[in-house]
Scaffold this active site. Structure first.
Site, short mmCIF file in Angstrom:
data_model
loop_
_atom_site.label_atom_id
_atom_site.label_comp_id
_atom_site.label_asym_id
_atom_site.label_seq_id
_atom_site.Cartn_x
_atom_site.Cartn_y
_atom_site.Cartn_z
N SER A 128 11.78 -2.57 -7.06
CA SER A 128 11.26 -2.01 -8.31
C SER A 128 11.46 -0.50 -8.35
CB SER A 128 9.80 -2.41 -8.47
OG SER A 128 9.33 -2.18 -9.79
N ASP A 183 12.15 -11.50 -16.05
CA ASP A 183 11.28 -10.43 -15.58
C ASP A 183 10.54 -9.84 -16.78
OD1 ASP A 183 10.16 -8.01 -14.65
OD2 ASP A 183 11.74 -7.75 -13.16
N HIS A 198 9.01 -10.69 -11.87
CA HIS A 198 9.17 -9.37 -11.25
C HIS A 198 8.80 -9.46 -9.78
CE1 HIS A 198 9.79 -5.09 -11.31
NE2 HIS A 198 8.64 -4.89 -10.69
#
Length: 451
Positions: free
Chosen positions: A202, A344, A370
């Protein structure tokens, strides 16, 4: 060019996106490891990372991106992928502090100094305790005799995260790469003969991509793996803000995490004075009930999320535009594997053209949320992360089979107790202390894990 996920294929086999012109890599010959041969990036993946070309079937009860993400946040992972770290606190030249968590700990077993090292960058407010970090590191650092890779792992915990003290009026951000750069200087000095490979999750994936592009052919990392990278921060922020559900659930969840992180450091923040970059707008921020990520970034991250210049930025939008990583891909000079999920709920757009860079490949899975990618395991009540296997294969291949085609990194120098690089007088790092063992299965209570 980005992807609208509504048009994604229905196949459960991840879709590969790559540049029109292939890049050629040098690898050790399978017939004679002393010789090298040239191969394309695609052939390298097909040979060494077969899991990328096999279907990913989300667990039946986690059949949407929202459910996959929710399980990443609320699932109980304390009993799986247990890991212990040796923590070293590093003081940076600007007064900041980062924490490096090494595994396996010295007291557990001895690892040779030249074994490959996996350098891990966590997500927005995470740390070495995150289940997605442990899921990758545990099999990678497990001894070869026990079926692992036998590598060493080190997690770079950003300023103020995972129990690291906040010692300067500067935070971290998705675009600031100097903290990673200084961590790599320290690691390279400690293990000069060890190959270094990077994995980012991320926000950490965004930092990783930007570092690789900035360093180009002199990167200290000989490969990278970006998981759940947010890429175009402007467009992803706009999407989070334009949808009530995503704004209430995800944007406020991430914003709340950042506020809680700051509140944990109130005593340290008080020492910087009310007019510092970091503290000037905190009263205004703390007065907002359930702030969104955009509101936090407008008052804190865009102002104190990195060194000056380029910080502070006039607006969060200006910061997002600068910090995005999709436009950096053309300058990446090492093999980079990126994996995103089409459902996501946080990342909406990914760079399908991969910067027209043959060294970069992007795989899109139909599901996964995610940083989830949960699939059913042999026991019907349990799940496992699909992404562990392809990342495991990638790390092994790029650390052991790849022959890096890079220039020598900048020389490391020592000045007045600080370790730095030639030509970078603004950087410097020194070890503060060995902070002892860290139990990787227990993280920061009160924060939403996985975001």
């Amino acid at each position: 060019m980005g992807l609208s996920f509504s048009s994604f294929t229905t196949s459960n086999i991840p879709t590969l996106y790559q540049a029109p012109s292939p890049a050629y890599l040098s690898v050790h010959s399978q017939d004679d490891p002393n010789n090298t041969e040239r191969t394309t990036m695609t052939a390298f993946l097909e040979t060494h990372c077969p899991s990328l070309f096999k279907p990913f079937h989300p667990a039946w009860w986690l059949n949407s991106g929202h459910l996959q993400t929710a399980y990443c946040v609320f699932g109980d992972f304390t009993k799986v992928d247990k890991i212990v770290y040796d923590r070293k606190l590093l003081r940076l030249l600007d007064g900041g502090t980062i924490g490096l968590d090494f595994t396996p700990p010295v007291s557990e077993r001895t690892v040779k100094d030249d074994v490959p090292i996996i350098v891990v960058l966590h997500g927005l407010t995470g740390g070495s305790y995150e289940s997605y970090v442990r899921g990758i590191l545990v099999p990678a650092v497990t001894p070869k005799d026990d079926g692992g890779l036998g590598f060493r792992g080190v997690v770079v915990n950003f300023r103020g995260c995972a129990g690291v003290p906040l010692t300067s009026a500067q935070l971290y951000s998705a675009g600031h790469t100097d903290d990673l750069r200084q961590a790599l200087i320290y690691i390279s000095k400690a293990y000069p003969n060890a190959p270094l490979v990077g994995v980012g999750f991320s926000l950490g994936a965004n930092v990783l991509v930007r570092y690789l592009s900035e360093e180009g052919n002199r990167s200290r990392l000989q490969s990278g793996c970006a998981l759940g990278c947010p890429w175009n921060l402007v467009n992803n922020s706009d999407r989070l803000q334009s949808n009530w559900f995503r704004r209430q659930l995800y944007s406020k969840g991430m914003g709340g995490n950042l506020v809680k992180l700051l509140q944990r450091h109130l005593e340290e923040l008080a020492t910087f004075g009310p007019d510092s970059r970091l503290t000037a707008k905190l009263p205004e921020l703390f007065a907002i009930k359930s702030p969104t990520l955009l509101q936090v970034d407008a008052r804190v991250t865009s102002i104190a999320g990195g060194s000056s210049p380029p910080f502070p930025f006039p607006t969060a939008h200006d910061y997002y535009k600068w910090a995005s990583s999709h436009h950096c891909l053309p300058d990446v000079q090492v093999p980079l594997l990126a994996i995103n999920a089409a459902d996501d709920p946080i990342v909406h757009e990914v760079p399908l053209e991969v910067g027209r860079n043959g060294r970069v490949v992007l795989f899109l899975t139909k599901g996964g949320g995610h940083l989830g990618w949960f699939e059913s395991s042999d026991h019907w009540r349990e799940v496992q992360r699909w992404v562990t296997r392809p990342v495991y294969e990638w790390l092994r291949a790029t650390a052991e089979s790849l022959v890096p085609d890079l220039e020598r990194p900048r020389d490391i120098v020592e000045r007045d107790g600080w370790i730095s690089e030639v030509g970078r007088d603004n950087l410097g790092v020194k070890e503060l202390a060995n902070a002892g063992h860290v139990d990787g299965a227990h993280g920061d209570s009160g924060l939403l894990a996985g975001l």
